[in-house]
Design an enzyme around this catalytic site. Structure first.
Site, PDB file in Angstrom:
ATOM      1  N   GLY A   1       0.841  -1.202   0.000  1.00  0.00           N
ATOM      2  CA  GLY A   1       0.000   0.000   0.000  1.00  0.00           C
ATOM      3  C   GLY A   1       0.868   1.240   0.000  1.00  0.00           C
ATOM      4  O   GLY A   1       2.114   1.145   0.061  1.00  0.00           O
ATOM      5  N   ASP A   2       0.240   2.403  -0.136  1.00  0.00           N
ATOM      6  CA  ASP A   2       0.959   3.691  -0.173  1.00  0.00           C
ATOM      7  C   ASP A   2       1.964   3.760  -1.319  1.00  0.00           C
ATOM      8  O   ASP A   2       2.990   4.429  -1.223  1.00  0.00           O
ATOM      9  CB  ASP A   2       1.716   3.966   1.147  1.00  0.00           C
ATOM     10  CG  ASP A   2       0.759   4.111   2.309  1.00  0.00           C
ATOM     11  OD1 ASP A   2      -0.386   4.530   2.066  1.00  0.00           O
ATOM     12  OD2 ASP A   2       1.166   3.814   3.447  1.00  0.00           O
TER      13      ASP A   2
ATOM     14  N   LYS B   1      -0.930   5.023  -5.745  1.00  0.00           N
ATOM     15  CA  LYS B   1      -2.019   4.687  -6.675  1.00  0.00           C
ATOM     16  C   LYS B   1      -2.888   5.908  -6.971  1.00  0.00           C
ATOM     17  O   LYS B   1      -3.263   6.157  -8.111  1.00  0.00           O
ATOM     18  CB  LYS B   1      -2.910   3.576  -6.087  1.00  0.00           C
ATOM     19  CG  LYS B   1      -2.203   2.262  -5.915  1.00  0.00           C
ATOM     20  CD  LYS B   1      -3.065   1.260  -5.191  1.00  0.00           C
ATOM     21  CE  LYS B   1      -3.343   1.615  -3.748  1.00  0.00           C
ATOM     22  NZ  LYS B   1      -2.181   1.659  -2.870  1.00  0.00           N
TER      23      LYS B   1
ATOM     24  N   GLY C   1      -5.117   6.072   3.019  1.00  0.00           N
ATOM     25  CA  GLY C   1      -5.494   7.229   2.203  1.00  0.00           C
ATOM     26  C   GLY C   1      -4.675   7.349   0.936  1.00  0.00           C
ATOM     27  O   GLY C   1      -3.557   6.861   0.853  1.00  0.00           O
ATOM     28  N   HIS C   2      -5.264   7.954  -0.081  1.00  0.00           N
ATOM     29  CA  HIS C   2      -4.535   8.274  -1.301  1.00  0.00           C
ATOM     30  C   HIS C   2      -4.246   9.764  -1.259  1.00  0.00           C
ATOM     31  O   HIS C   2      -5.168  10.560  -1.094  1.00  0.00           O
ATOM     32  CB  HIS C   2      -5.395   8.038  -2.542  1.00  0.00           C
ATOM     33  CG  HIS C   2      -5.813   6.617  -2.738  1.00  0.00           C
ATOM     34  ND1 HIS C   2      -4.937   5.574  -2.674  1.00  0.00           N
ATOM     35  CD2 HIS C   2      -7.002   6.078  -3.032  1.00  0.00           C
ATOM     36  CE1 HIS C   2      -5.584   4.450  -2.917  1.00  0.00           C
ATOM     37  NE2 HIS C   2      -6.845   4.727  -3.131  1.00  0.00           N
TER      38      HIS C   2
ATOM     39  N   THR D   1      -5.264  -6.590   5.201  1.00  0.00           N
ATOM     40  CA  THR D   1      -6.505  -5.877   5.451  1.00  0.00           C
ATOM     41  C   THR D   1      -7.625  -6.919   5.387  1.00  0.00           C
ATOM     42  O   THR D   1      -7.358  -8.121   5.219  1.00  0.00           O
ATOM     43  CB  THR D   1      -6.698  -4.715   4.443  1.00  0.00           C
ATOM     44  OG1 THR D   1      -7.772  -3.901   4.911  1.00  0.00           O
ATOM     45  CG2 THR D   1      -6.974  -5.203   3.034  1.00  0.00           C
TER      46      THR D   1
HETATM   47  P1  GDP Z   1      -1.686   5.393  -2.357  1.00  0.00           P
HETATM   48  O1  GDP Z   1      -2.509   5.029  -1.156  1.00  0.00           O
HETATM   49  O2  GDP Z   1      -1.146   4.214  -3.072  1.00  0.00           O
HETATM   50  O3  GDP Z   1      -2.413   6.334  -3.268  1.00  0.00           O
HETATM   51  O4  GDP Z   1      -0.394   6.159  -1.835  1.00  0.00           O
HETATM   52  P2  GDP Z   1      -0.329   7.379  -0.784  1.00  0.00           P
HETATM   53  O5  GDP Z   1      -1.009   8.541  -1.341  1.00  0.00           O
HETATM   54  O6  GDP Z   1      -0.726   6.895   0.557  1.00  0.00           O
HETATM   55  O7  GDP Z   1       1.241   7.594  -0.681  1.00  0.00           O
HETATM   56  C1  GDP Z   1       1.997   8.060  -1.703  1.00  0.00           C
HETATM   57  C2  GDP Z   1       2.667   9.370  -1.263  1.00  0.00           C
HETATM   58  O8  GDP Z   1       3.754   9.629  -2.119  1.00  0.00           O
HETATM   59  C3  GDP Z   1       1.767  10.585  -1.394  1.00  0.00           C
HETATM   60  O9  GDP Z   1       2.096  11.517  -0.413  1.00  0.00           O
HETATM   61  C4  GDP Z   1       2.096  11.134  -2.786  1.00  0.00           C
HETATM   62  O10 GDP Z   1       1.873  12.527  -2.913  1.00  0.00           O
HETATM   63  C5  GDP Z   1       3.562  10.832  -2.845  1.00  0.00           C
HETATM   64  N1  GDP Z   1       4.066  10.527  -4.170  1.00  0.00           N
HETATM   65  C6  GDP Z   1       3.492   9.779  -5.145  1.00  0.00           C
HETATM   66  N2  GDP Z   1       4.326   9.651  -6.198  1.00  0.00           N
HETATM   67  C7  GDP Z   1       5.447  10.334  -5.872  1.00  0.00           C
HETATM   68  C8  GDP Z   1       6.704  10.531  -6.541  1.00  0.00           C
HETATM   69  O11 GDP Z   1       6.961  10.047  -7.632  1.00  0.00           O
HETATM   70  N3  GDP Z   1       7.633  11.261  -5.862  1.00  0.00           N
HETATM   71  C9  GDP Z   1       7.426  11.796  -4.636  1.00  0.00           C
HETATM   72  N4  GDP Z   1       8.393  12.503  -4.076  1.00  0.00           N
HETATM   73  N5  GDP Z   1       6.260  11.619  -3.993  1.00  0.00           N
HETATM   74  C10 GDP Z   1       5.297  10.883  -4.595  1.00  0.00           C
END
Ligand code: GDP
Length: 425
Positions: A12-13, A16, A40-41, A240
């Site tokens: 996760g995280d 996505k 969260g996304h 989960t």
């Molecule tokens: P999700 O649940 O899979 O959508 O992932 P999250 O949103 O929880 O975590 C991803 C985090 O990495 C978020 O804070 C995004 O803004 C950040 N993020 C995503 N892609 C990139 C990237 O290529 N570079 C950086 N520095 N941050 C990223």
């Protein structure tokens, strides 16, 4: 018409939400098919930064219909909070761009309470739950002891149903945990303050999606969490409580005959793991602190540090297999720019033997990572938009991942912003 899914390959995280926000440009409908208001996304675009939990990440795009399918844990309170938050940032959320399946089950007020009580009872054996009530919700759904969103339109029946459930649940709350019972007034308040407000969004989304499919609308399925947290294929019991794999998407979305011909697996350039359970590639000490700081791997809520490690090619290959990913989006490559050498977990060592296959969960505790390193590129790549402009070392790292998982890395994300992306072929 073709359907596409965006799913997590790791814990996760992976980013996505960031990929859904980018790719919704080419879609008419985005459907969330499982999970709830727990993980969260984070989406960053010209409108601001959004922490989306339940809302599909297509909500930031005008003209996209967002659907919460029957497989989600529909928590009316958390959904309303989220709607309020995105509205305050200028995004309109109305029945014209959000629909809730009448077959989505409701996360009831006692689910969160039970989650908190059970984690407290487990003490040091806890699962690291986000305490959003997800495990109690899904176990009740499968026991047929919750209500569907569509029942809100049948108030007499709903009242009797909720009273019967409440009577049963109070036996557990008071008898097992010695907690306060839930009163009828508590439920009435919840119905009035939360459920009434989500009613305008509820409809037969299966019929809508079926029509959309007939009309050749482009449909995107959005998953929460990753393959290693899937209830059946993940690191059980540290998973989960829902199915995070693409095979569940047609069922949880409410489009049982969906033909998903593209599955984009989102892989992070290093590993992170929120919560308890085996994490073979985990780094500790200064090395972990450095990567954690570079990647910002801390809870936004309370600053709690997440567990981190190098990319785990054994787990990633397994994730790609169970997700039947057709292509990869690699995220957060920019985070590794500061490292002299990039570590990779290429195999596991189990009982003195090196293995390539992800083992049965109970064996993971005995596995050690086999680490190799590749040279770092030591320069800022966040402004790169073209594959050929990436430093050779970065290209070699991406190619290594590609070879290892056997899928093309079609997108490379080098920043959280919508346009911080490198597209390949
Ligand atoms: P999700 O649940 O899979 O959508 O992932 P999250 O949103 O929880 O975590 C991803 C985090 O990495 C978020 O804070 C995004 O803004 C950040 N993020 C995503 N892609 C990139 C990237 O290529 N570079 C950086 N520095 N941050 C990223």
């Amino acid at each position: 018409m073709a359907c596409t899914a965006i799913v997590g390959i790791n814990w996760g995280d992976e980013g996505k939400g960031r990929m859904v926000d980018l790719l919704t440009e080419d879609f008419d409908v985005v459907v969330r098919f499982q999970g709830g208001g727990n993980a969260g996304h984070t989406v960053k675009n010209e409108l601001g930064t959004f922490a989306l939990h339940l809302l599909p990440s297509g909500v930031c795009r005008k003209g996209v219909m967002n659907v919460l399918g029957n497989g989600v844990a529909l928590d009316p309170e958390s959904l309303l909070r989220e709607i309020k938050d995105v509205k305050s940032k200028g995004i309109s959320v109305t029945p014209d761009n959000l629909m809730i399946s009448d077959r989505a089950s409701l996360l009831l007020p006692w689910h969160r309470t039970l989650d908190v009580l059970e984690e407290a009872r487990l003490k040091d054996k806890k699962f690291g739950s986000t305490k959003q009530g997800i495990a109690p919700f899904y176990s009740d759904k499968f026991q047929k002891k919750t209500v569907m969103a569509g029942e809100l339109f049948y108030p007499e029946r709903l009242k009797a149903h909720l009273n019967a459930l409440r009577e049963w649940k109070n036996l557990i709350l008071t008898g097992v945990y010695g907690a306060d019972p839930v009163s009828e007034e508590d439920i009435d308040k919840w119905l009035k303050n939360s459920c009434e407000k989500i009613k305008p969004f509820i409809r037969d989304t299966r019929a809508y999606l079926s029509e959309a499919q007939k009309d050749d609308k482009r449909i995107l399925f959005e998953a929460q969490l990753g393959a290693l947290r899937d209830l059946d294929y993940g690191t059980y019991p540290y998973t989960t409580s829902s199915s995070t794999v693409v095979a569940y998407a047609p069922i949880g979305a409410g489009l049982p005959d969906a033909q998903i011909d593209r599955t984009i697996g989102v892989v992070k350039a290093y590993s992170s793991c929120l919560g308890e359970g085996p994490f073979v590639c985990e780094l500790f000490g200064e090395e972990a602190d450095r990567l954690r700081k570079l990647g910002g791997e801390f809870s936004e809520k309370d600053g709690h540090p997440y567990r981190v490690g190098p990319i785990d090619l054994v787990a990633t290959r397994y994730g790609v297999q169970v997700q039947t990913a057709t292509e990869i989006a690699l995220t957060k490559l920019d985070i590794l720019s500061a490292l002299d050498e990039i570590p990779l977990c290429v195999k596991y060592r189990l009982n003195g033997q090196e293995i390539d296959e992800f083992p049965f969960p109970a064996a993971l505790d005995q596995c050690e990572p086999v680490i190799e390193t590749m040279p770092g590129w030591k320069c800022d790549i966040s402004g790169v938009r073209n594959w050929w402009d990436l430093p050779e070392e970065a290209k070699a790292y991406v190619n290594r991942i590609e070879r290892s998982v056997g899928r093309i890395v079609r997108w490379i994300s080098v920043g959280p912003e919508r346009d911080s992306i490198i597209r390949r072929g």
